[in-house]
Design an enzyme around this catalytic site. Structure first.
Site, PDB file in Angstrom:
ATOM      1  CG  ASP A  32      -1.544  -0.864   1.470  1.00 25.00           C
ATOM      2  OD1 ASP A  32      -1.833  -2.732   1.176  1.00 25.00           O
ATOM      3  OD2 ASP A  32      -2.635  -0.899   2.272  1.00 25.00           O
ATOM      4  CD  GLU A 211      -7.196  -5.133   4.571  1.00 28.52           C
ATOM      5  OE1 GLU A 211      -6.596  -5.954   4.996  1.00 28.52           O
ATOM      6  OE2 GLU A 211      -6.332  -5.461   2.773  1.00 28.52           O
TER       7      GLU A 211
HETATM    8  C1  FRU Z   1      -3.657  -3.852   2.965  1.00 29.73           C
HETATM    9  C2  FRU Z   1      -3.069  -4.124   3.957  1.00 29.73           C
HETATM   10  C3  FRU Z   1      -3.024  -2.988   5.243  1.00 29.73           C
HETATM   11  C4  FRU Z   1      -2.121  -3.175   6.454  1.00 29.73           C
HETATM   12  C5  FRU Z   1      -1.271  -3.346   5.554  1.00 29.73           C
HETATM   13  C6  FRU Z   1       0.126  -4.633   6.039  1.00 29.73           C
HETATM   14  O1  FRU Z   1      -3.008  -4.240   1.687  1.00 29.73           O
HETATM   15  O2  FRU Z   1      -2.835  -4.786   4.625  1.00 29.73           O
HETATM   16  O3  FRU Z   1      -4.955  -3.502   5.381  1.00 29.73           O
HETATM   17  O4  FRU Z   1      -2.053  -2.294   7.313  1.00 29.73           O
HETATM   18  O5  FRU Z   1      -1.774  -3.850   4.253  1.00 29.73           O
HETATM   19  O6  FRU Z   1       1.022  -4.341   5.225  1.00 29.73           O
END
Ligand code: FRU
Length: 525
Positions: A32, A211
């Protein structure tokens, strides 16, 4: 046929696949985008990053900066993982008024405050932490009083913090992932948070976890007196094509509570109304840039999908971000929808003199001309306009054409949908051999397809951004060409193919992250 392990894929192939005007780190794993923010002449792109390898792990905030949203310079890790705290996704705010009290008295530059989920690999607890930068976003010191928000949960993450001016308060959104909820908090000082409301479950529900929440206000068709709020939630497992995807809700936000406009729908109808921000497979966890000087709402997403992200055949990097897109809302015959146009900075990248241009003639003539032009570049922008009336068969562009194989980006009149068809003879990962469709929303007389190609990334923004499709494609790097396909004769209003001038080259970064003393230095107030 199986794909050779990625270390056997030649470097030249890897180079052909590496996006040149989209961001990918020089090496290692990335997911992300985090803490996108503008400050003092620079746009900051932080991101979920493993400084130690090309698989998910040791999650830290990687960092790149840009002055133009297109050419990014990779910098040392901004928030490194420690033994007991991985730095999961979150956001950054610029505390102009020093409401948090983190800038030293008399400081002439405001503090940048990063909010992220601290994940403890031992207890698995996820709690919200903050860290403070007083050096233009280069390094962050963890707050001595962390965590600032802890409910003892293992599924509580991805804080989005912003200043809500009408109520003069900070607002934080956090997901309670398995409950498919966004919890809203408010604060006066960025440290003490009070829970004020809950949203969800809603929309696409099956098997999903929620998320990376995001929330912003947009004008409808440029009318400043008609604004709506958009709540965005990335969902994993059961999205549009399975795996991860991005849904959004349009409604109202008063500083405390988000209320969706359901158009009178309740129960199962709500699922019917699920709005997807992108209809491809590879656009996830998008967030907007905070603090933009011109108040544009610009966002960027991770171009991948949790279903296969860890199997993608690239090396020495794994992960790429989308281009920056400018958002607005538009009224369509089906109701209000998000519109995504490439940021003006991206449009400035394209060479004005097209590599190929044709118009007001038949599809077969254009196809013949294009074949003759032998366009083999992997960084292209193609714009196709076709009158909707009289279209009886699919039409569009063939990308990465080699032998019998190509990737198609086009419009299908029978389904009234835009699509990317990435079915292939040599799948590079499970899920590559698919076609993804997106219903047309516009009723305009002319169908407009804008296709951005960059190495292994295809972004389609159709009908002036009312439809968006993003897909990864790992095509044969050797022979390729651009073509036009048409199942029946048709009239082409215009086809233009532009080279996208490359400004990016992966920057030289140190092998090991620079030790910025994250554990030793703590921020106080
Ligand atoms: C989304 C996610 C978030 C988390 C991060 C971990 O892709 O799963 O929810 O904070 O990636 O890398």
């Amino acid at each position: 046929m199986t794909t050779p392990p990625e270390h056997l894929i030649p470097a030249a192939t890897q180079d052909a696949w590496r996006p040149k005007y989209h961001y990918s780190p020089a090496r290692n794993w990335m997911n992300d985008p985090n803490g996108l923010v503008y400050f003092d002449g620079e746009y900051h792109l932080y991101y979920q990053y493993n400084p130690k390898g090309d698989d998910w792990g040791h999650i830290s905030w990687g960092h790149a900066v840009s002055t133009d949203l297109v050419s990014w310079q990779e910098l040392p890790v901004a928030i490194p993982a420690t033994e007991r705290v991985m730095a999961f996704s979150g956001s950054v705010v610029v505390d102009h008024e020093n409401r948090g009290g983190f800038a030293p008295a008399g400081a002439d530059t405001p503090a940048m405050i990063a909010f992220f989920t601290g994940f403890d690999p031992e207890t698995k607890i996820q709690a919200q932490h903050l860290a403070v930068s007083l050096d233009r976003g280069r390094s962050y010191a963890p707050y001595a009083g962390n965590p600032v928000l802890d409910i003892g949960s293992t599924e509580f993450r991805d804080p989005k913090v912003f200043w809500h001016s009408p109520t003069q308060r900070w607002v934080m959104l956090v997901v309670v992932a398995l409950q498919q909820q966004v919890w809203f908090y408010t604060s006066d000082n960025l440290v003490d948070w009070t829970r004020v409301s809950t949203f969800g479950p809603a929309g696409s529900a099956d098997k999903n976890i929620w998320e990376v929440p995001e929330l912003f206000e947009l004008a409808v068709d440029g009318d400043a007196s008609h604004k709506r709020w958009v709540l965005v939630v990335s969902v994993n497992h059961g999205s549009l094509w399975g795996g991860s995807g991005v849904q959004y809700f349009i409604g109202d936000f008063d500083g405390t509570r988000f209320v969706a406009d359901w158009n009178g729908c309740e129960g199962p109808d709500i699922a019917q109304l699920t709005l997807w921000a992108d209809h491809g497979r590879d656009f996830y966890a998008p967030i907007m840039f905070a603090n933009t000087p011109d108040r544009r709402v610009l966002w960027m997403g991770w171009c991948s999908n949790w279903e296969y992200a860890r199997q993608l055949p690239t090396s020495p990097w794994r992960g790429q971000q989308s281009a920056v897109r400018e958002l607005s809302l538009t009224a369509t015959p089906k109701g209000l929808r998000l519109r995504q146009r490439m940021a003006a900075e991206m449009l400035a990248l394209i060479d004005e003199a097209p590599l190929f241009s044709a118009g007001a003639t038949t599809a077969s003539q254009v196809a013949a001309g294009l074949a003759q032009a032998r366009i083999t570049d992997r960084q292209l922008m193609v714009r196709l306009r076709v009158p909707r009336a009289g279209l009886v068969a699919p039409i569009g562009v063939e990308l990465f054409k080699s032998g019998q194989e190509s990737v198609q980006a086009g419009f299908d009149p029978a389904r009234n949908s835009f699509f990317i068809d990435r079915r292939c003879q040599v799948p590079r990962f499970k899920g590559q051999c698919e076609r993804h469709d997106a219903q047309r929303l516009s009723g305009a007389d002319e169908v407009e397809l804008e296709v951005w190609v960059d190495g292994s990334l295809v972004e389609v923004l159709a009908d002036d951004g009312t439809v968006s499709l993003t897909d990864l494609v790992y095509a044969d790097p050797q022979v390729l060409a651009l073509g036009l396909f048409h199942g029946a004769e048709a009239t082409i209003q215009s086809l233009r193919v532009h080279d996208v001038r490359i400004k990016l080259s992966p920057a030289d970064v140190p092998d090991e992250p620079i030790d910025i003393g994250f554990e030793r230095r703590e921020a106080g107030r």
